[in-house]
Write an enzyme that holds these catalytic residues in place. Structure first.
Site, PDB file in Angstrom:
ATOM      1  N   ASN A  40       0.855  -1.176   0.000  1.00 26.91           N
ATOM      2  CA  ASN A  40       0.000   0.000   0.000  1.00 26.91           C
ATOM      3  C   ASN A  40       0.901   1.240   0.000  1.00 26.91           C
ATOM      4  OD1 ASN A  40      -1.599   2.243   1.094  1.00 26.91           O
ATOM      5  ND2 ASN A  40      -3.177   0.702   1.427  1.00 26.91           N
ATOM      6  N   HIS A  51      -3.524   0.689  -3.481  1.00 26.81           N
ATOM      7  CA  HIS A  51      -3.537  -0.368  -2.479  1.00 26.81           C
ATOM      8  C   HIS A  51      -2.480  -1.403  -2.844  1.00 26.81           C
ATOM      9  CE1 HIS A  51      -7.866   0.174  -0.717  1.00 26.81           C
ATOM     10  NE2 HIS A  51      -7.135   1.266  -0.621  1.00 26.81           N
ATOM     11  N   GLU A  53      -2.536  -4.620  -3.513  1.00 24.81           N
ATOM     12  CA  GLU A  53      -2.818  -5.522  -4.624  1.00 24.81           C
ATOM     13  C   GLU A  53      -2.662  -4.803  -5.967  1.00 24.81           C
ATOM     14  OE1 GLU A  53      -5.242  -6.756  -1.018  1.00 24.81           O
ATOM     15  OE2 GLU A  53      -4.767  -4.880  -2.026  1.00 24.81           O
ATOM     16  N   SER A  78      -7.456  -9.087   3.729  1.00 20.73           N
ATOM     17  CA  SER A  78      -8.573  -9.357   2.827  1.00 20.73           C
ATOM     18  C   SER A  78      -8.748  -8.205   1.839  1.00 20.73           C
ATOM     19  CB  SER A  78      -9.848  -9.536   3.660  1.00 20.73           C
ATOM     20  OG  SER A  78     -10.956  -9.841   2.856  1.00 20.73           O
ATOM     21  N   CYS A  80     -10.096  -5.356  -0.523  1.00 21.10           N
ATOM     22  CA  CYS A  80     -11.270  -4.484  -0.509  1.00 21.10           C
ATOM     23  C   CYS A  80     -12.065  -4.659  -1.808  1.00 21.10           C
ATOM     24  CB  CYS A  80     -10.833  -3.032  -0.341  1.00 21.10           C
ATOM     25  SG  CYS A  80     -10.027  -2.352  -1.826  1.00 21.10           S
ATOM     26  N   ASP A 143      -8.077   4.913   4.838  1.00 19.66           N
ATOM     27  CA  ASP A 143      -7.711   3.908   3.844  1.00 19.66           C
ATOM     28  C   ASP A 143      -8.877   3.005   3.492  1.00 19.66           C
ATOM     29  OD1 ASP A 143      -5.421   2.831   2.248  1.00 19.66           O
ATOM     30  OD2 ASP A 143      -5.996   1.001   3.293  1.00 19.66           O
TER      31      ASP A 143
END
Length: 149
Positions: A40, A51, A53, A78, A80, A143
């Site tokens: 992030n 983020h 990912e 996890s 978003c 965030d």
């Protein structure tokens, strides 16, 4: 933690924290090799969307659909709605999540769309996020889109 890919994602999260950011990390694995890494970087880059990912996918570069179909995305937290959407868009078939105690994305929806989503509940991932949230609640709420007005 025994999984070397989740360990690599956790290392990314720790790098993000050391840079003054939010400690979430991710790696993309293709045929048993890491092809992308990220963490992030919203704070560091002043980005509304960077983020872990998405940073990871950016660093992986353009892959062919057949390559995404053989990938596993690892994330310390996890994913978003936004990051889950990227998983669905690129048809990544499997996601391994370090923990979902501190935040749970749309896991049931992602599973319902055919993605294998495994939650490891790794204590190192949980501890890292719990400590960060306790130390930086306003930044955390920003965030995850819960910052209010």
């Amino acid at each position: 933690m025994e999984d070397p890919f989740l360990r690599a994602a956790l290392h990314e999260a720790e790098e993000g924290l050391a840079e003054g950011g939010i400690p979430i990390g991710s790696v993309l694995v293709l045929d048993g090799e890491i092809v992308g890494r990220g963490h992030n970087r919203r704070v560091q880059r002043g980005s509304p969307i960077l983020h872990a990912e998405l940073d990871c996918l950016e660093h992986a570069g353009r892959l062919k659909p057949a390559e995404y179909a053989r990938c596993v995305l690892y994330s310390t937290l996890s994913p978003c709605d936004m990051c889950s959407g990227a998983v669905l868009l690129y048809a990544i078939p499997r996601v391994v999540v370090g923990e979902n105690r501190t935040f749970r994305g749309p896991e049931d929806y992602v599973r319902g769309r055919g993605v294998e989503l495994d939650v490891v509940d790794d204590p190192d991932c949980v501890q890292l996020m719990e400590a960060f949230i306790a130390a930086q609640p306003a930044l955390w709420n920003e965030d995850i889109g819960a910052g209010g007005s």
